[in-house]
Motif scaffolding. Sequence first.
Motif, short mmCIF file in Angstrom:
data_model
loop_
_atom_site.label_atom_id
_atom_site.label_comp_id
_atom_site.label_asym_id
_atom_site.label_seq_id
_atom_site.Cartn_x
_atom_site.Cartn_y
_atom_site.Cartn_z
N ALA A 82 0.86 -1.19 0.00
CA ALA A 82 0.00 0.00 0.00
C ALA A 82 0.89 1.24 0.00
N PRO A 83 1.50 1.55 -1.13
CA PRO A 83 2.50 2.63 -1.17
C PRO A 83 1.97 3.97 -0.68
N GLY A 84 2.69 4.56 0.26
CA GLY A 84 2.32 5.87 0.77
C GLY A 84 1.11 5.88 1.67
N ARG A 85 0.62 4.69 2.06
CA ARG A 85 -0.60 4.64 2.89
C ARG A 85 -0.34 4.13 4.30
N ILE A 86 0.91 3.90 4.65
CA ILE A 86 1.23 3.32 5.96
C ILE A 86 1.66 4.41 6.92
N VAL A 87 1.07 4.39 8.11
CA VAL A 87 1.44 5.29 9.20
C VAL A 87 1.81 4.43 10.41
N VAL A 88 2.91 4.77 11.04
CA VAL A 88 3.36 4.02 12.21
C VAL A 88 3.14 4.85 13.46
N ASN A 148 9.32 -1.13 0.59
CA ASN A 148 9.21 0.19 -0.05
C ASN A 148 9.64 1.25 0.96
N THR A 149 10.81 1.81 0.73
CA THR A 149 11.27 2.92 1.56
C THR A 149 11.31 4.23 0.77
N ARG A 150 10.83 4.19 -0.47
CA ARG A 150 10.78 5.42 -1.28
C ARG A 150 9.64 6.31 -0.83
N ASP A 151 8.46 5.71 -0.60
CA ASP A 151 7.32 6.48 -0.11
C ASP A 151 7.48 6.67 1.39
N PRO A 152 7.33 7.90 1.89
CA PRO A 152 7.54 8.15 3.32
C PRO A 152 6.60 7.35 4.20
N ILE A 153 7.10 6.96 5.36
CA ILE A 153 6.30 6.30 6.39
C ILE A 153 6.28 7.23 7.60
N PRO A 154 5.21 8.00 7.79
CA PRO A 154 5.15 8.92 8.94
C PRO A 154 5.15 8.16 10.26
#
Length: 302
Positions: A82-88, A148-154
């Motif tokens: 889920a590119p760009g949709r993950i929040v930690v 995927n580490t290209r799309d930021p993970i906030p």
Amino acid sequence: MDFGIAVTPDAASWKVVQRAEELGFSHAWFYDTQLLCTDVLVAMTAAAMKTSHIKLCAGVLVPSNRLAAVAANAMASLNALAPGRIVVGLGTGYTARRTMGLPAQKLADVREYARIMRALWRGEVVEAELEGRARKFKFMHPQAGFINTRDPIPLHLSAFGPKARELTAAIADGFINAWMSPAALEESNAIRAACAAAGRDPRALYTTCLNLGCVLAPGEAHDSPRARAQAGPWPAIAWHWLVEDGDKAHIPPGLESLIAAYREIYAGYEPADARYMRLHDGHLMYLRPRKNSSSAARCCAR
């Protein structure tokens, strides 16, 4: 303002998240409490496969549950689904750790956990203590598509106290709070002050406020069995906050005598491990006699 949902993970929670996406909700938060529900990574993976744009949020990961490298890999793997949709979200794990008779984790552990995860996502070689020694490690094949580490993970922090707010202002992309007391607005103002003290624009910090309740059906009574079951956990949480927060709690006058009586019953006890579990009026309590407590000794001797 965004509106999201929070779910207790189970094998079918993706259906709720899928429906929430259809209805326009922006975020879905998944609790991470082992021994109470389905593993958060299983539930988030299923939701990632069944949705297309709603943000999928771990709310919140607990440092002691997984090595930081394991959690960083899991979240980056989800980010590939889920590119760009993950929040930690990260927290001290009050509930998750209590299920194993452990106290909440130290903020220093949360800071170190966040440092390691972010460094790995940046592709850096990380040095951290593992099993009593300093070790160096990194993602071996980030270019191979496993993660995927290209799309930021906030990274958001759950912060209810002054020190936690200071840490949030210093390192986090977001602030997680809850409307469980009259002090909730004061705490929101406090995080703004913490940002100002850290030289940071408070508007750059995404703020999430958790609340529980029940949406009534047309004509449904506010105390219907369904409404009680749906909204019941929140009063239970609020009650324990009033009881356990001592003189700092904003206790409504009508509850003062009840809380005083409740405290008297459990005077001399503190949370402990499962060896001292007790059932009291249908509620599972984790209790341990405090030192020099005669009342606790009498009770435990029964």
